[in-house]
Motif scaffolding. Sequence first.
Motif, PDB file in Angstrom:
ATOM      1  N   ARG A 241       0.588  -1.473  -0.203  1.00 58.45           N
ATOM      2  CA  ARG A 241      -0.401   0.082  -0.276  1.00 58.45           C
ATOM      3  C   ARG A 241       0.716   0.991  -0.141  1.00 58.45           C
ATOM      4  O   ARG A 241       0.783   2.271  -0.337  1.00 58.45           O
ATOM      5  CB  ARG A 241      -1.120   0.163   1.226  1.00 58.45           C
ATOM      6  CG  ARG A 241      -2.320  -1.356   1.480  1.00 58.45           C
ATOM      7  CD  ARG A 241      -2.884  -1.243   2.448  1.00 58.45           C
ATOM      8  NE  ARG A 241      -3.571   0.305   2.327  1.00 58.45           N
ATOM      9  CZ  ARG A 241      -4.069   0.839   3.608  1.00 58.45           C
ATOM     10  NH1 ARG A 241      -3.735  -0.241   4.696  1.00 58.45           N
ATOM     11  NH2 ARG A 241      -4.748   1.466   3.604  1.00 58.45           N
ATOM     12  N   LEU A 242       1.894   1.134   0.761  1.00 58.77           N
ATOM     13  CA  LEU A 242       3.146   2.460   1.007  1.00 58.77           C
ATOM     14  C   LEU A 242       3.075   2.863  -0.209  1.00 58.77           C
ATOM     15  O   LEU A 242       3.808   3.652  -0.829  1.00 58.77           O
ATOM     16  CB  LEU A 242       4.258   2.206   2.051  1.00 58.77           C
ATOM     17  CG  LEU A 242       4.872   3.684   1.722  1.00 58.77           C
ATOM     18  CD1 LEU A 242       3.936   4.883   2.336  1.00 58.77           C
ATOM     19  CD2 LEU A 242       6.019   3.127   3.163  1.00 58.77           C
ATOM     20  N   ARG A 243       4.112   1.389  -1.112  1.00 62.79           N
ATOM     21  CA  ARG A 243       4.658   1.642  -2.096  1.00 62.79           C
ATOM     22  C   ARG A 243       3.801   2.074  -3.769  1.00 62.79           C
ATOM     23  O   ARG A 243       4.087   2.791  -3.620  1.00 62.79           O
ATOM     24  CB  ARG A 243       5.028   0.097  -3.487  1.00 62.79           C
ATOM     25  CG  ARG A 243       5.325   0.009  -4.167  1.00 62.79           C
ATOM     26  CD  ARG A 243       5.615  -1.182  -4.925  1.00 62.79           C
ATOM     27  NE  ARG A 243       4.266  -1.512  -5.602  1.00 62.79           N
ATOM     28  CZ  ARG A 243       3.176  -1.446  -6.153  1.00 62.79           C
ATOM     29  NH1 ARG A 243       3.840  -0.350  -7.042  1.00 62.79           N
ATOM     30  NH2 ARG A 243       2.666  -1.271  -6.536  1.00 62.79           N
ATOM     31  N   ALA A 244       2.379   1.205  -3.547  1.00 63.65           N
ATOM     32  CA  ALA A 244       1.828   2.710  -4.393  1.00 63.65           C
ATOM     33  C   ALA A 244       1.221   3.615  -3.737  1.00 63.65           C
ATOM     34  O   ALA A 244       1.457   4.366  -5.007  1.00 63.65           O
ATOM     35  CB  ALA A 244       0.096   1.601  -4.647  1.00 63.65           C
ATOM     36  N   ALA A 245       1.485   4.235  -2.794  1.00 64.25           N
ATOM     37  CA  ALA A 245       1.404   5.850  -3.190  1.00 64.25           C
ATOM     38  C   ALA A 245       2.810   6.316  -2.856  1.00 64.25           C
ATOM     39  O   ALA A 245       2.311   7.564  -3.503  1.00 64.25           O
ATOM     40  CB  ALA A 245       0.810   5.713  -1.463  1.00 64.25           C
TER      41      ALA A 245
ATOM     42  N   HIS B 195       4.491   4.941  -5.406  1.00 67.16           N
ATOM     43  CA  HIS B 195       4.525   6.002  -6.782  1.00 67.16           C
ATOM     44  C   HIS B 195       3.252   6.527  -7.331  1.00 67.16           C
ATOM     45  O   HIS B 195       3.223   7.666  -8.874  1.00 67.16           O
ATOM     46  CB  HIS B 195       3.366   4.148  -7.463  1.00 67.16           C
ATOM     47  CG  HIS B 195       3.403   3.572  -9.272  1.00 67.16           C
ATOM     48  ND1 HIS B 195       5.144   4.134  -9.513  1.00 67.16           N
ATOM     49  CD2 HIS B 195       2.429   4.101  -9.860  1.00 67.16           C
ATOM     50  CE1 HIS B 195       4.457   3.881 -10.671  1.00 67.16           C
ATOM     51  NE2 HIS B 195       3.457   4.089 -10.946  1.00 67.16           N
ATOM     52  N   GLN B 196       2.367   7.214  -7.163  1.00 68.03           N
ATOM     53  CA  GLN B 196       1.533   8.102  -7.329  1.00 68.03           C
ATOM     54  C   GLN B 196       2.321   9.319  -6.815  1.00 68.03           C
ATOM     55  O   GLN B 196       1.790  10.022  -7.611  1.00 68.03           O
ATOM     56  CB  GLN B 196       0.282   7.596  -6.057  1.00 68.03           C
ATOM     57  CG  GLN B 196      -0.422   6.832  -6.989  1.00 68.03           C
ATOM     58  CD  GLN B 196      -1.102   6.355  -7.754  1.00 68.03           C
ATOM     59  OE1 GLN B 196      -1.704   7.987  -8.716  1.00 68.03           O
ATOM     60  NE2 GLN B 196      -1.476   5.886  -8.803  1.00 68.03           N
ATOM     61  N   LEU B 197       3.240   9.773  -6.319  1.00 63.58           N
ATOM     62  CA  LEU B 197       3.904  10.488  -6.274  1.00 63.58           C
ATOM     63  C   LEU B 197       4.711  10.403  -7.152  1.00 63.58           C
ATOM     64  O   LEU B 197       5.792  11.796  -7.328  1.00 63.58           O
ATOM     65  CB  LEU B 197       4.169  10.676  -4.478  1.00 63.58           C
ATOM     66  CG  LEU B 197       3.287  11.031  -3.782  1.00 63.58           C
ATOM     67  CD1 LEU B 197       3.978  11.215  -1.896  1.00 63.58           C
ATOM     68  CD2 LEU B 197       2.754  11.987  -3.894  1.00 63.58           C
TER      69      LEU B 197
ATOM     70  N   ASP C 276      -1.483   7.161   2.553  1.00 66.66           N
ATOM     71  CA  ASP C 276      -1.026   8.508   1.619  1.00 66.66           C
ATOM     72  C   ASP C 276      -0.517   9.271   1.998  1.00 66.66           C
ATOM     73  O   ASP C 276       0.657  10.436   2.017  1.00 66.66           O
ATOM     74  CB  ASP C 276      -2.412   8.847   1.073  1.00 66.66           C
ATOM     75  CG  ASP C 276      -3.279   8.170  -0.142  1.00 66.66           C
ATOM     76  OD1 ASP C 276      -2.154   7.186  -0.451  1.00 66.66           O
ATOM     77  OD2 ASP C 276      -4.288   8.142  -0.570  1.00 66.66           O
ATOM     78  N   ALA C 277      -0.634   9.206   3.917  1.00 65.34           N
ATOM     79  CA  ALA C 277       0.027  10.513   4.349  1.00 65.34           C
ATOM     80  C   ALA C 277       1.148  10.474   4.451  1.00 65.34           C
ATOM     81  O   ALA C 277       2.178  10.595   4.502  1.00 65.34           O
ATOM     82  CB  ALA C 277      -0.491  10.424   5.478  1.00 65.34           C
ATOM     83  N   ALA C 278       1.580   8.424   5.157  1.00 66.38           N
ATOM     84  CA  ALA C 278       2.758   8.251   5.242  1.00 66.38           C
ATOM     85  C   ALA C 278       3.771   9.054   3.866  1.00 66.38           C
ATOM     86  O   ALA C 278       5.016   8.974   4.192  1.00 66.38           O
ATOM     87  CB  ALA C 278       2.842   6.555   5.572  1.00 66.38           C
TER      88      ALA C 278
END
Length: 110
Positions: free
Chosen positions: A19-23, A25-27, A82-84
């Motif tokens: 989940r963090l990897r995906a977030a 990636h969005q950045l 997302d915040a992380a």
Amino acid sequence: MTRRPVTARAARSLHAAERLRAALHQLGIATDVHAGYDLALISVWVDLIVWSDGRLYWWWSGRKARRSGRWIYVIHSVDNPDAAARRVAVRYAHLQQIHPLSGMVQEIAS
């Protein structure tokens, strides 16, 4: 070689890391995820590895305690990746200035 059984904790850790990897990636931040021994880690950049146990993310802040010299870590709940990711992105931007890619790596990557 005998494989260790996948535990519920290991699955939670890996899920949180993904989940963090995906977030990230969005950045626009590319990462690698690795898991084992009930923990997962997200390799982001030089001196920036985010660990997860399925409940929390943590990474080195770049600072050390004045008295003890121990590393000071940032801790963030996995409930809001997302915040992380935004917090990790701040550290990432700082580290890119300190540790830019070498000319050869830039050439290969382009």
